[in-house]
Design a protein around this motif. Structure first.
Motif, short mmCIF file in Angstrom:
data_model
loop_
_atom_site.label_atom_id
_atom_site.label_comp_id
_atom_site.label_asym_id
_atom_site.label_seq_id
_atom_site.Cartn_x
_atom_site.Cartn_y
_atom_site.Cartn_z
N SER A 3 61.09 62.28 39.29
CA SER A 3 62.31 61.76 39.91
C SER A 3 63.47 61.89 38.94
O SER A 3 63.29 62.15 37.76
N CYS A 4 64.69 61.66 39.47
CA CYS A 4 65.89 61.82 38.64
C CYS A 4 65.86 60.94 37.40
O CYS A 4 66.29 61.33 36.34
N GLU A 5 65.36 59.69 37.55
CA GLU A 5 65.39 58.75 36.43
C GLU A 5 64.72 59.33 35.19
O GLU A 5 65.07 59.04 34.07
N ASP A 6 63.70 60.19 35.41
CA ASP A 6 62.97 60.74 34.28
C ASP A 6 63.84 61.64 33.42
O ASP A 6 63.52 61.87 32.27
N GLY A 7 64.97 62.11 33.98
CA GLY A 7 65.78 63.07 33.25
C GLY A 7 65.02 64.38 33.23
O GLY A 7 64.27 64.67 32.29
N GLU A 8 65.19 65.14 34.27
CA GLU A 8 64.39 66.37 34.41
C GLU A 8 64.77 67.42 33.38
O GLU A 8 65.89 67.47 32.91
N GLU A 9 63.81 68.28 33.15
CA GLU A 9 64.01 69.39 32.23
C GLU A 9 63.73 70.68 33.00
O GLU A 9 62.87 70.70 33.87
N ALA A 10 64.47 71.72 32.69
CA ALA A 10 64.22 73.01 33.35
C ALA A 10 64.69 74.12 32.40
O ALA A 10 65.25 73.84 31.34
N GLN A 11 64.45 75.36 32.80
CA GLN A 11 65.00 76.46 31.99
C GLN A 11 66.49 76.62 32.24
O GLN A 11 67.24 77.00 31.35
N VAL A 12 66.91 76.32 33.48
CA VAL A 12 68.33 76.45 33.84
C VAL A 12 68.73 75.29 34.75
O VAL A 12 67.98 74.93 35.66
N ARG A 124 64.64 73.37 42.42
CA ARG A 124 64.52 71.93 42.66
C ARG A 124 65.91 71.40 42.99
O ARG A 124 66.76 71.26 42.11
N LEU A 125 66.17 71.16 44.26
CA LEU A 125 67.49 70.72 44.73
C LEU A 125 67.60 69.20 44.63
O LEU A 125 66.76 68.49 45.18
N ARG A 126 68.61 68.74 43.93
CA ARG A 126 68.84 67.28 43.80
C ARG A 126 70.22 66.98 44.36
O ARG A 126 71.23 67.32 43.72
N THR A 127 70.28 66.38 45.53
CA THR A 127 71.59 66.05 46.11
C THR A 127 71.94 64.60 45.77
O THR A 127 71.08 63.83 45.33
N GLY A 128 73.20 64.25 45.98
CA GLY A 128 73.65 62.90 45.63
C GLY A 128 73.68 62.69 44.12
O GLY A 128 73.60 61.56 43.64
N VAL A 129 73.79 63.79 43.37
CA VAL A 129 73.83 63.69 41.90
C VAL A 129 75.16 64.26 41.41
O VAL A 129 75.39 65.46 41.47
N ARG A 130 76.03 63.38 40.95
CA ARG A 130 77.35 63.82 40.48
C ARG A 130 77.29 64.03 38.97
O ARG A 130 77.09 63.08 38.21
N VAL A 131 77.47 65.27 38.56
CA VAL A 131 77.44 65.58 37.14
C VAL A 131 78.74 65.06 36.51
O VAL A 131 79.83 65.32 37.01
N THR A 132 78.59 64.32 35.43
CA THR A 132 79.78 63.72 34.81
C THR A 132 80.23 64.48 33.57
O THR A 132 81.37 64.33 33.13
N GLY A 133 79.34 65.29 33.00
CA GLY A 133 79.78 66.06 31.85
C GLY A 133 78.63 66.76 31.17
O GLY A 133 77.46 66.46 31.42
N PRO A 134 78.98 67.71 30.29
CA PRO A 134 77.93 68.42 29.57
C PRO A 134 77.37 67.57 28.43
O PRO A 134 78.06 66.71 27.90
N PRO A 151 73.51 56.41 45.59
CA PRO A 151 74.64 55.54 45.93
C PRO A 151 74.87 54.46 44.88
O PRO A 151 75.98 53.98 44.69
N GLU A 152 73.81 54.11 44.16
CA GLU A 152 73.97 53.06 43.13
C GLU A 152 74.50 53.62 41.81
O GLU A 152 74.71 52.89 40.85
N LYS A 153 74.72 54.96 41.78
CA LYS A 153 75.30 55.65 40.60
C LYS A 153 74.49 55.38 39.33
O LYS A 153 75.02 54.94 38.31
N ARG A 154 73.23 55.68 39.42
CA ARG A 154 72.31 55.49 38.29
C ARG A 154 72.58 56.55 37.23
O ARG A 154 72.56 57.74 37.55
N PRO A 155 72.81 56.19 35.99
CA PRO A 155 73.03 57.24 34.98
C PRO A 155 71.74 58.00 34.70
O PRO A 155 70.69 57.38 34.51
#
Ligand code: FAD
Length: 434
Positions: A3-12, A124-134, A151-155
């Protein structure tokens, strides 16, 4: 799947699931690259656009495996220019290298379809995820992005050695990596509205009006108006302008207000038939952000200002650049980390230049000298409007389609014209390559 909370890792990581991002993710996934596609919205969502594709864009859809004969696509056979009391239909050329038809489809459907296709290919498509910066390392190289999810804007954060910025005209990721817009390049703005209009919804041509005048000043619109059929009872009506400094600002809405009463009364395009509010947005054009690859970050589509300075189209360009980006990344990842891989990644801007460099340079020049000051009216001179050959040449020039090697005289003329345009010098690198 984590899940998103885990902070996913990928090649790109790909930021933004518009045409650029979804196409990049799809081509990467197909090449066997592990890719996460991050999108701030949830589909279906709207995007302000004319919804029109010319043959080069259709070609990209076909390359992505999209079934363009399925219901929901409206085919067009060419463009219709309206200027100075005349109108002419120009069919798309029958070339070996491109389809001979264009398409329309509302971006509400189109973008969702592309994102689903990318997910089906393995992204792996993740919607509802607003990227805030590099997120960067000590040397300033990108190593991931931070984001707010749900919707709860989880970092949350995502990690990857390579990031594709496909976040559209805001170009937030690029800006936060210090890649500023080239101020010499104009930014166009365009506005559109949907109307119910059975009379024109299945028109086989993309209609373009070149003789519009700006409200108040009465000067020629430095752009054009469009009426694009959607095939579902609606039409997309809009106009875009790229005013040169010498022209002065344009009030799109007021100009539209003057234009609409000129449309044939029997079309019934008025407040009663309006099917959406007016919405406008910026079109970053003419390759207005450089470098297109730097420190692990690749820019694709509007985030790199890839809208055509000739026509204002950006969907096909975004998808084609995305395919180039994906191919470049896949080849680079096949090399060991280090100088060799970086060298491979820097082939991306070089390939973009090879495909479009001269077309865009000439387009930027024509934009500065003619389109941004007087619009398309001088180009659609009555002699041009009366000459099918000149109009066919113009259509290929605007939409950047020609067979290579040249198949006919028009191809040969266009190739000669582009060869006469000097190659662009590689932009000065602001930071040393890593
Ligand atoms: C009025 C108008 C009419 C146009 N008509 C046409 C036309 O008829 N034909 C044509 O070819 N082009 C047209 N264009 C241009 C075209 O819309 C763009 O060039 C095209 O959408 C570029 O695709 P993109 O994927 O680069 O960016 P976008 O389509 O803008 O996609 C960017 C994506 O990134 C997402 N995103 C943004 N920020 C973040 C973030 N922080 N985190 C996560 N996700 C983020 C957005 O939600 C979006 O889904 C038109 C433009 C306008 C304004």
């Amino acid at each position: 799947m984590r899940s998103c909370e885990d902070g996913e890792e990928a090649q790109v990581l790909v930021v933004g699931a518009g045409p650029a991002g979804s196409a990049a993710a799809l081509h990467l996934a197909r090449a066997g690259v592990e890719v996460v596609l991050l999108e701030k919205s949830r589909f279906p969502r709207d995007k302000v656009c004319g919804d029109g594709l010319t043959p080069r864009g259709v070609q990209q859809l076909v390359r992505m495996g999209i079934d363009v004969s399925a219901p929901g696509w409206m085919r067009n056979r060419g463009m219709r220019w309206v200027c100075g009391g005349r109108q002419v239909d120009i069919d798309w050329p029958r070339l070996g290298s491109h389809p001979d038809f264009g398409l329309t489809r509302s971006r509400r459907d189109f973008d969702e379809l592309l994102a689903s296709q990318a997910a089906a290919a393995g992204a792996r498509l993740r919607t509802g995820v607003r990227v805030t910066g590099p997120v960067t390392d000590k040397a300033g190289r990108i190593t991931g992005v931070s984001a707010l999810a749900g919707p709860e804007k989880r970092p949350v954060s995502f990690r990857a050695p390579l990031v594709v910025a496909a976040d559209g005209a805001s170009a937030r990721t690029a800006v936060m990596m210090g890649l500023e817009r080239d101020q010499r390049r104009q930014i166009a703005t365009a506005a559109r509205r949907y109307y119910q209009c059975e009379a024109r919804s299945c028109d086989p041509y993309l209609e373009l009006w070149a003789d519009l005048t700006c409200s108040r000043t009465g000067r020629d619109l430095p752009g054009y108006g469009w009426v694009f059929p959607l095939g579902d009872g609606r039409i997309n009506v809009g106009l875009g302008a790229m005013p040169h400094r010498a022209h002065g600002p344009v009030d799109l809405r007021a100009t539209m207000g003057q234009w609409l009463p000129r449309l044939p009364r029997e079309w019934g395009v008025d407040e009663d038939s309006a099917a959406s509010p007016w919405r406008s947005a910026a079109l970053p054009m003419g390759f207005n952000r450089h470098p297109q690859y730097q420190r692990g970050l690749m820019l694709v589509g509007d985030s790199a200002g890839m809208v055509s300075p000739w026509s204002g189209e950006g969907i096909g360009q975004a998808m084609e650049a995305a395919e180039v980006a994906a191919e470049t990344i896949a080849l680079a990842l096949a090399r060991p980390e280090g100088a060799g891989r970086e060298h491979a990644l820097r082939q991306y801007p070089a390939e973009i230049q090879r495909r479009w460099g001269r077309h865009y340079r000439l387009g930027n020049l024509v934009g500065d000298l003619i389109l941004g000051r007087h619009g398309y009216r001088p180009i659609l001179h009555p002699r041009v409007m009366a000459s099918p050959t000149l109009l066919r040449t113009l259509a290929r020039l605007l939409t950047h389609v020609a067979d290579e090697p040249p198949r006919d005289t028009i191809d040969a003329v266009l190739h000669t014209l582009f060869r006469a345009v000097p190659r662009s010098r590689p932009p000065a690198r602001r930071t040393p390559p890593l």
